[in-house]
Design a protein around this motif. Structure first.
Motif, PDB file in Angstrom:
ATOM      1  N   VAL A   1      -5.404   1.066 -38.480  1.00  0.00           N
ATOM      2  CA  VAL A   1      -5.699  -0.350 -38.459  1.00  0.00           C
ATOM      3  C   VAL A   1      -7.443  -0.910 -37.908  1.00  0.00           C
ATOM      4  CG1 VAL A   1      -4.467  -1.565 -36.712  1.00  0.00           C
ATOM      5  CG2 VAL A   1      -3.405  -0.372 -38.250  1.00  0.00           C
ATOM      6  N   ALA A   2      -8.206   0.711 -36.647  1.00  0.00           N
ATOM      7  CA  ALA A   2      -9.445   0.395 -36.379  1.00  0.00           C
ATOM      8  C   ALA A   2     -10.084   0.099 -37.423  1.00  0.00           C
ATOM      9  CB  ALA A   2      -9.756   1.635 -35.514  1.00  0.00           C
ATOM     10  N   ASP A   3      -9.518   0.886 -38.449  1.00  0.00           N
ATOM     11  CA  ASP A   3     -10.852   0.901 -39.835  1.00  0.00           C
ATOM     12  C   ASP A   3     -10.899  -0.511 -40.043  1.00  0.00           C
ATOM     13  OD1 ASP A   3     -12.059   3.176 -39.491  1.00  0.00           O
ATOM     14  OD2 ASP A   3     -10.967   3.989 -40.710  1.00  0.00           O
ATOM     15  N   ASP A   4      -9.274  -1.429 -41.222  1.00  0.00           N
ATOM     16  CA  ASP A   4      -9.223  -2.069 -40.870  1.00  0.00           C
ATOM     17  C   ASP A   4     -10.040  -3.339 -39.819  1.00  0.00           C
ATOM     18  OD1 ASP A   4      -8.008  -1.185 -43.045  1.00  0.00           O
ATOM     19  OD2 ASP A   4      -6.416  -2.017 -42.515  1.00  0.00           O
ATOM     20  N   ALA A   5      -9.547  -3.225 -39.053  1.00  0.00           N
ATOM     21  CA  ALA A   5     -10.218  -4.189 -37.528  1.00  0.00           C
ATOM     22  C   ALA A   5     -11.768  -4.994 -37.417  1.00  0.00           C
ATOM     23  CB  ALA A   5     -10.024  -3.854 -36.181  1.00  0.00           C
ATOM     24  N   ARG A   6     -12.134  -3.689 -37.826  1.00  0.00           N
ATOM     25  CA  ARG A   6     -13.858  -3.629 -37.403  1.00  0.00           C
ATOM     26  C   ARG A   6     -14.027  -4.167 -38.502  1.00  0.00           C
ATOM     27  NH1 ARG A   6     -13.924   1.408 -36.385  1.00  0.00           N
ATOM     28  NH2 ARG A   6     -14.610   2.425 -38.889  1.00  0.00           N
ATOM     29  N   ALA A   7     -13.746  -3.303 -40.167  1.00  0.00           N
ATOM     30  CA  ALA A   7     -13.806  -4.234 -41.440  1.00  0.00           C
ATOM     31  C   ALA A   7     -14.151  -5.908 -41.750  1.00  0.00           C
ATOM     32  CB  ALA A   7     -13.353  -3.632 -42.509  1.00  0.00           C
ATOM     33  N   LEU A   8     -12.579  -6.338 -41.061  1.00  0.00           N
ATOM     34  CA  LEU A   8     -12.265  -7.797 -40.920  1.00  0.00           C
ATOM     35  C   LEU A   8     -13.260  -8.546 -39.839  1.00  0.00           C
ATOM     36  CD1 LEU A   8     -10.376  -9.691 -42.169  1.00  0.00           C
ATOM     37  CD2 LEU A   8      -8.807  -9.239 -40.576  1.00  0.00           C
ATOM     38  N   ALA A   9     -13.155  -7.848 -39.012  1.00  0.00           N
ATOM     39  CA  ALA A   9     -14.750  -8.786 -37.817  1.00  0.00           C
ATOM     40  C   ALA A   9     -16.222  -8.394 -37.733  1.00  0.00           C
ATOM     41  CB  ALA A   9     -14.921  -7.343 -37.021  1.00  0.00           C
ATOM     42  N   ARG A  10     -16.330  -7.723 -39.272  1.00  0.00           N
ATOM     43  CA  ARG A  10     -17.730  -7.678 -39.300  1.00  0.00           C
ATOM     44  C   ARG A  10     -18.362  -8.659 -41.305  1.00  0.00           C
ATOM     45  NH1 ARG A  10     -19.203  -1.085 -40.121  1.00  0.00           N
ATOM     46  NH2 ARG A  10     -19.851  -1.185 -37.471  1.00  0.00           N
ATOM     47  N   GLU A  11     -16.932  -7.917 -40.974  1.00  0.00           N
ATOM     48  CA  GLU A  11     -16.725  -9.874 -42.272  1.00  0.00           C
ATOM     49  C   GLU A  11     -16.760 -10.850 -42.672  1.00  0.00           C
ATOM     50  OE1 GLU A  11     -13.474 -11.246 -46.597  1.00  0.00           O
ATOM     51  OE2 GLU A  11     -13.596  -9.222 -45.180  1.00  0.00           O
ATOM     52  N   HIS A  12     -16.061 -11.254 -41.201  1.00  0.00           N
ATOM     53  CA  HIS A  12     -16.015 -12.651 -40.276  1.00  0.00           C
ATOM     54  C   HIS A  12     -17.603 -12.983 -39.272  1.00  0.00           C
ATOM     55  CE1 HIS A  12     -12.533 -14.204 -42.642  1.00  0.00           C
ATOM     56  NE2 HIS A  12     -11.991 -13.006 -42.605  1.00  0.00           N
TER      57      HIS A  12
ATOM     58  N   ARG B   1     -18.224 -10.295 -33.700  1.00  0.00           N
ATOM     59  CA  ARG B   1     -18.779  -9.166 -33.013  1.00  0.00           C
ATOM     60  C   ARG B   1     -18.392  -8.456 -31.533  1.00  0.00           C
ATOM     61  NH1 ARG B   1     -24.952  -9.365 -33.009  1.00  0.00           N
ATOM     62  NH2 ARG B   1     -24.714  -9.463 -30.021  1.00  0.00           N
ATOM     63  N   GLY B   2     -17.650  -9.553 -30.908  1.00  0.00           N
ATOM     64  CA  GLY B   2     -16.401  -9.585 -30.022  1.00  0.00           C
ATOM     65  C   GLY B   2     -15.766  -8.572 -29.922  1.00  0.00           C
ATOM     66  N   ASN B   3     -15.199  -8.916 -31.668  1.00  0.00           N
ATOM     67  CA  ASN B   3     -13.812  -8.053 -32.225  1.00  0.00           C
ATOM     68  C   ASN B   3     -14.503  -6.361 -32.606  1.00  0.00           C
ATOM     69  OD1 ASN B   3     -11.686  -9.992 -31.175  1.00  0.00           O
ATOM     70  ND2 ASN B   3     -12.029 -10.447 -33.323  1.00  0.00           N
ATOM     71  N   GLU B   4     -15.504  -6.832 -33.097  1.00  0.00           N
ATOM     72  CA  GLU B   4     -15.939  -5.670 -34.360  1.00  0.00           C
ATOM     73  C   GLU B   4     -16.259  -4.642 -32.876  1.00  0.00           C
ATOM     74  OE1 GLU B   4     -19.889  -4.193 -36.536  1.00  0.00           O
ATOM     75  OE2 GLU B   4     -20.123  -6.095 -36.270  1.00  0.00           O
ATOM     76  N   GLY B   5     -17.120  -4.844 -31.690  1.00  0.00           N
ATOM     77  CA  GLY B   5     -17.153  -3.919 -30.290  1.00  0.00           C
ATOM     78  C   GLY B   5     -16.242  -3.115 -30.164  1.00  0.00           C
ATOM     79  N   TRP B   6     -15.187  -4.000 -29.780  1.00  0.00           N
ATOM     80  CA  TRP B   6     -13.750  -2.986 -30.030  1.00  0.00           C
ATOM     81  C   TRP B   6     -12.890  -2.997 -30.398  1.00  0.00           C
ATOM     82  CZ3 TRP B   6      -8.903  -7.400 -27.547  1.00  0.00           C
ATOM     83  CH2 TRP B   6      -8.067  -6.350 -26.636  1.00  0.00           C
TER      84      TRP B   6
END
Length: 199
Positions: free
Chosen positions: A91-102, A105-110
């Motif tokens: 889930v962390a990997d999915d969150a990071r990929a989605l945050a980068r795609e969109h 930055r804050g969600n990518e950092g988290w």
């Protein structure tokens, strides 16, 4: 990750009741996720995971892309606290990929910070991956917010305030009117449950 969860939980539960009463399904994922996260932080892991999973499922079903990465990161945090390390990693990997795609930055950092914690919780701990992700999160934080990040955050605050006002108005306007005079013998519905579900 901070705050008074004992005070937040009842308020968030009332928020979900207002969303249900006002038939405002667009806000369910955000409020359910916040409630689930507060429950996880307060030690109510199973209840929290249930709300976090429902928030992610509803958000995906409604195709709500904005801030979906945040919902995933909260769910990943819940999985990690429940000891479900592999699910937390996924889930962390999915969150990071989605945050980068969109470009969230804050969600990518988290999600990077969460990824570092997951790497340390692995068996055996992956110290190198933890350091890399923690450093990436720190670098992102040090670079500061972009003008776009600030505009998006301001817009989200305005949207949340408007949705809260709509939910409060809907709740205030909610009335039950019988087509004839009589006495209420029993109430077979709970607070927050749509009346149409008992008909």
């Amino acid at each position: 990750r901070q705050g008074d969860t004992n005070r937040a939980i009842p308020l968030l539960e009332r928020g979900l009741d207002a969303i249900r009463a006002g038939n405002s399904p667009l806000w369910f994922p955000r409020i359910a996720s916040a409630l689930g996260y507060a429950q996880v932080l307060s030690g109510r892991i199973e209840a929290g995971l249930g709300n976090l999973e429902r928030a992610v499922e509803r958000s995906a079903a409604m195709k709500l892309i904005g801030a979906h990465a945040l919902l995933l990161a909260c769910l990943g945090e819940g999985y990690l606290r429940a000891g479900r390390v592999e699910e937390a990693r996924r889930v962390a990997d999915d969150a990071r990929a989605l945050a980068r795609e969109h470009r969230e930055r804050g969600n990518e950092g988290w999600s990077l910070r969460l990824g570092a914690e997951v790497a340390l919780a692995a068996s055996p701990p992956d110290v190198r991956a933890a350091r890399e992700q923690a450093q990436a999160a720190l670098d992102l934080l040090k670079s500061g917010p972009s003008a776009e990040d600030v505009q998006i955050a301001e817009l989200r605050v305005s949207q949340a305030e408007a949705a809260l006002q709509v939910a409060q108005n809907n709740l205030a306007d909610a009335r039950i009117v019988a087509p004839f005079a009589g006495v209420v013998a029993a109430v077979n519905v709970r607070a927050g449950e749509p009346a149409s579900s008992v008909l």
